[in-house]
Write a protein that holds these residues in place. Sequence first.
Motif, short mmCIF file in Angstrom:
data_model
loop_
_atom_site.label_atom_id
_atom_site.label_comp_id
_atom_site.label_asym_id
_atom_site.label_seq_id
_atom_site.Cartn_x
_atom_site.Cartn_y
_atom_site.Cartn_z
N VAL A 1 -21.56 7.46 -4.75
CA VAL A 1 -20.67 7.55 -3.59
C VAL A 1 -19.91 6.25 -3.39
CG1 VAL A 1 -20.62 7.83 -1.09
CG2 VAL A 1 -22.05 9.33 -2.46
N CYS A 2 -20.60 5.11 -3.58
CA CYS A 2 -19.91 3.82 -3.46
C CYS A 2 -18.82 3.69 -4.52
CB CYS A 2 -20.91 2.68 -3.59
SG CYS A 2 -22.10 2.57 -2.23
N TYR A 3 -19.10 4.18 -5.72
CA TYR A 3 -18.07 4.12 -6.76
C TYR A 3 -16.87 5.00 -6.39
CZ TYR A 3 -15.66 5.49 -11.00
OH TYR A 3 -14.70 5.77 -11.92
N ILE A 4 -17.12 6.16 -5.79
CA ILE A 4 -16.01 7.03 -5.37
C ILE A 4 -15.16 6.34 -4.32
CG2 ILE A 4 -15.48 9.18 -4.18
CD1 ILE A 4 -17.87 10.44 -5.57
N VAL A 5 -15.82 5.65 -3.38
CA VAL A 5 -15.06 4.93 -2.34
C VAL A 5 -14.17 3.86 -2.96
CG1 VAL A 5 -15.28 3.42 -0.34
CG2 VAL A 5 -16.75 5.43 -0.55
N VAL A 6 -14.73 3.06 -3.85
CA VAL A 6 -13.94 2.00 -4.50
C VAL A 6 -12.85 2.60 -5.37
CG1 VAL A 6 -14.08 0.04 -6.07
CG2 VAL A 6 -15.90 0.43 -4.42
N LYS A 7 -13.17 3.67 -6.08
CA LYS A 7 -12.19 4.32 -6.96
C LYS A 7 -11.01 4.86 -6.17
CE LYS A 7 -11.81 8.59 -9.63
NZ LYS A 7 -12.55 9.77 -10.10
N VAL A 8 -11.28 5.58 -5.09
CA VAL A 8 -10.20 6.15 -4.27
C VAL A 8 -9.37 5.03 -3.65
CG1 VAL A 8 -9.72 7.52 -2.21
CG2 VAL A 8 -11.43 8.29 -3.85
N SER A 9 -10.02 3.96 -3.21
CA SER A 9 -9.27 2.85 -2.62
C SER A 9 -8.32 2.21 -3.63
CB SER A 9 -10.25 1.79 -2.09
OG SER A 9 -11.14 2.34 -1.14
N LEU A 10 -8.80 1.99 -4.84
CA LEU A 10 -7.93 1.41 -5.87
C LEU A 10 -6.80 2.35 -6.25
CD1 LEU A 10 -10.59 -0.28 -8.19
CD2 LEU A 10 -9.00 -1.41 -6.64
N LEU A 11 -7.08 3.65 -6.33
CA LEU A 11 -6.03 4.60 -6.68
C LEU A 11 -4.98 4.69 -5.59
CD1 LEU A 11 -8.11 7.48 -8.33
CD2 LEU A 11 -6.61 5.83 -9.46
N VAL A 12 -5.40 4.59 -4.33
CA VAL A 12 -4.43 4.60 -3.23
C VAL A 12 -3.54 3.37 -3.30
CG1 VAL A 12 -4.22 4.39 -0.73
CG2 VAL A 12 -5.78 6.05 -1.69
N VAL A 13 -4.13 2.22 -3.60
CA VAL A 13 -3.33 1.00 -3.74
C VAL A 13 -2.33 1.15 -4.88
CG1 VAL A 13 -3.45 -1.45 -4.34
CG2 VAL A 13 -5.07 -0.48 -2.72
N VAL A 14 -2.75 1.75 -5.98
CA VAL A 14 -1.86 1.91 -7.13
C VAL A 14 -0.74 2.90 -6.82
CG1 VAL A 14 -1.73 2.76 -9.50
CG2 VAL A 14 -3.58 1.24 -8.83
N ILE B 1 0.40 4.07 -3.80
CA ILE B 1 1.26 3.77 -2.66
C ILE B 1 1.85 2.37 -2.74
CG2 ILE B 1 1.33 3.58 -0.14
CD1 ILE B 1 -0.77 5.69 0.04
N GLY B 2 1.17 1.44 -3.39
CA GLY B 2 1.65 0.07 -3.43
C GLY B 2 2.27 -0.35 -4.73
N VAL B 3 1.55 -0.18 -5.84
CA VAL B 3 2.01 -0.71 -7.13
C VAL B 3 3.16 0.11 -7.69
CG1 VAL B 3 1.31 -1.27 -9.48
CG2 VAL B 3 -0.26 -1.66 -7.58
N PHE B 4 3.04 1.43 -7.68
CA PHE B 4 4.07 2.27 -8.30
C PHE B 4 5.43 2.14 -7.60
CE2 PHE B 4 6.20 6.41 -8.79
CZ PHE B 4 6.40 6.36 -10.16
N PRO B 5 5.54 2.24 -6.26
CA PRO B 5 6.85 2.00 -5.64
C PRO B 5 7.38 0.59 -5.88
CG PRO B 5 5.39 3.12 -4.10
CD PRO B 5 4.56 2.68 -5.25
N LEU B 6 6.47 -0.39 -5.96
CA LEU B 6 6.92 -1.75 -6.23
C LEU B 6 7.53 -1.88 -7.62
CD1 LEU B 6 6.94 -4.58 -4.94
CD2 LEU B 6 4.74 -5.01 -6.07
N ILE B 7 6.93 -1.23 -8.60
CA ILE B 7 7.50 -1.23 -9.96
C ILE B 7 8.86 -0.55 -9.96
CG2 ILE B 7 7.17 -0.34 -12.29
CD1 ILE B 7 4.18 -0.73 -11.92
N CYS B 8 8.96 0.58 -9.27
CA CYS B 8 10.25 1.29 -9.20
C CYS B 8 11.32 0.43 -8.52
CB CYS B 8 10.07 2.61 -8.46
SG CYS B 8 9.05 3.81 -9.32
N GLY B 9 10.95 -0.26 -7.44
CA GLY B 9 11.91 -1.10 -6.74
C GLY B 9 12.41 -2.25 -7.59
N TRP B 10 11.49 -2.92 -8.30
CA TRP B 10 11.92 -4.01 -9.18
C TRP B 10 12.76 -3.50 -10.34
CZ3 TRP B 10 12.30 -8.98 -8.54
CH2 TRP B 10 11.51 -9.62 -7.60
#
Length: 892
Positions: free
Chosen positions: A351-364, A366-375
């Motif tokens: 369950v802890c791994y699922i929490v960390v996994k979902v958190s990292l995927l949300v960052v990627v 919502i955060g990383v992918f639009p940032l790559i597109c913007g640059w």
Amino acid sequence: QIYAESVGRKELLRNPSIIRVCVLAVLNLFIRNVQWLKHSRKEYCELCKHRFAFTPIYSPDMPSRLPIQDIFAGLVTSIGTAIRYWFHYTLVAFAWLGVVPLTACRIYKCLFTGSVSSLLTLPLDILSTENLLADCLQGCFVVTCTLCAFISLVWLREQIVHGGAPQWLEQNQQQPLNGVGQQNEAQAAVNGGVENAVLDQPANPAAENAVVGENPEIQEEQVDEEEEDNEDEEDAVVEDAADANNGAQDDMNWNALEWDRAAEELTWEREHVFWVVSLNTLFILVFAFCPYHIGHFSIVGLGFEEYVQASHFEGLITTIVGYVLLAVTLIVCHGLAALVKFQRSRRLLGVCYIVVKVSLLVVVEIGVFPLICGWWLDICSLEMFDATLKDRELSFQSAPGTTMFLHWLVGMVYVFYFASFILLLREVLRPGVLWFLRNLNDPDFNPVQEMIHLPIYRHLRRFILSVIVFGSIVLLMLWLPIRIIKYLLPNFLPYNVMLYSDAPVSELSLELLLLQVVLPALLEQGHTRQWLKGLVRAWTVTAGYLLDLHSYLLGDQEENENNANQQPNNQHARNNNAIPVVGEGLHAAHQAILQQGGPVGFQPYRRPLKFPLRIFLLIVFMCITLLIASLICLTLPVFAGRWLMSFWTGTAKIHELYTAACGLYVCWLTIRAVTVLVAWMPQGRRVIFQKVKEWSLMIMKTLIVAILLAGVVPLLLGLLFELVIVAPLRVPLDQTPLFYPWQDWALGVLHAKIIAAITLMGPQWWLKTVIEQVYANGIRNIDLHFIIRKLAAPVISVLLLSLCVPYIIASGVVPLLGVTAEMQNLVQRRIYPFLLMVVVLMGILSFQVRQFKRLYEHIKNDKYLVGQRLVNYERKSGKPGTSTAPPQSSKE
């Protein structure tokens, strides 16, 4: 009385309690109705619509005027109550806006200082008065982050409980996990889920079947939750009945500022403040301190510390690295726990791994992918703005946070409009054409469930493919058109994007005009989407007939009709098959409900000869079409806007945002006129002339209304604001103020919109009624006489009086008094804010007079009120107690 007449006299004599029961029941019902009538504060009955009123019944010994000591005692009591609640609210605000954020900020700094002495001096640091405002603002951000993290954890737990945990977490395996992705892949292959698509599968089918009757604890929890819900409903019914009996007892207790709605006791606030501070400390320690130091030690050990510091986001990158390492550690520990058969530890680690996994995927996602597109958008459009990578590097070095945020925002806008265009394509194309793209409108699509169930390698593959697709589209529709424009039209580029200009028209006025007039007119029209959908359909039909792919792109009409005829039978069959088996759980029932009446995911089509070659030609044709469309969008609006703005500003250069908006607006008006004429042509010449006559009359009325409401009223409002606020604050008495009508009008447009919005949100009065009526009529049913008589004339009259009366007094009346020139200048420059102050003081005095009258009535009712009488409604001009109908009274 009616009940007594319906029962025989002998029965009443035998059982006299019947009369008492009847009287008590009717009296209780009547009291409840009267209490509700008083509580609703309406002047008519909600059932029969009969108008009524309440008149007070006072004690016979009430004097004609209250004694001074009673008024003074009531005034002192009200002031004491106000002070008490002011102290209460001040203490609450100090606790939640001062103590909690400041404590969170100081604890955060203490943990990340990296020294033991900071822990020892933490109590003194919390009580320190240095940098209070900055620490409070930073603490508010920390508290917001911790609360969002807590809410996200609770929500993720609900997703796991209702959607089911992954298969590898539920099963009892003998061997350790070598990779979560391999386990899920093998399980998906067993269930027949061989993966040929790229982005279209919402979740792992094996994971969805994992909750079917295999976990009795979840079922027992569901039964207990249902029983608790039933008990809560019964308690709610009892509480509602009690509230109905006792709800209106305090209605006559006057309070000028609604003090009865105050917060709870201070013990409540103390407990919650302590709870929030503890929660902040725990979340900072677990979700920030530990991952950051894990990542920091790892980066230092690997020797990447210099590269991380050069990124200007050392803390964020270090924390993300710590989370990645923590996820890897949890996978290894989960495998070891499964090897030694520690079931509880294995599930907890999973369950802890699922929490960390979902958190990292949300960052990627919502955060990383639009940032790559913007640059990538910025890099591909450098030549369009005559910029270089060196300029972008300098801007990043000067303001890294702002630069990253702007690029992320541009990327989010690009992703949003791309997804909107894909949804529009799904409305036109045959279901099944876009099988490689996820359908956001699919009720079974749940991105969080995908993050929970799908392995990491599939998310990584989706991310890489998405970057390739989005990046290729940017190259095709931005970089390549810019190169072609620079080759064909060397003088057209670059765009002028300066922040200010030397033109006589100010940038602020143009920006307000763009934001308040042009963009709302474009965004509020629903024709643009229909036009785009029509163009896509026309292109699809053309490409389908040219390449013999009509059946593949749009489907066969006969098959569509057969599907439409068979849809009721298929719907009935799906409904019959969608009934979940007993014991499947809440997730299965939820999925069955969602699948009822869902969209058809695939339609058969006719496969022509040389189908791969035709698909390749279709892609080439689509790329050429996108290239031509991008060339038109980058040149036509800007060229038209430059040509039109040249008549206004001459040779002066202005921001291309304004020229593009102006040209786009003109193009939209032209296309709209052409589409209207094309729609009228089949109706005949007479109908066209009649329509042109009607529209010409409507346009003339609209122009008159626009001149009055969008021209005269904003100009007068902006000039009045200039005289009342701007000129007294900015221009000294020994200087002459200069007024620019264009800027005053632009500011007046903004003020008029703000005043209109506040009016529509405020109470009901004549201006709000008139504005709502004008908005309801619209442009096609515009009533010029009503607008001029009810809206334009009163508003313009008030504004003209506000402008002219002070000027006449200052320039016509004051010189007749024989004052000096300095005094005349002082009066002319300060009479407008002085009259505004007088109006505000009069409003405050009238408010205080009304409050004193309410206080007087409150004191009189507390001391001498006996009850209230329900009578027929009469105007306030007459006496409320002189109704001809027999009154009904209820004593309290």
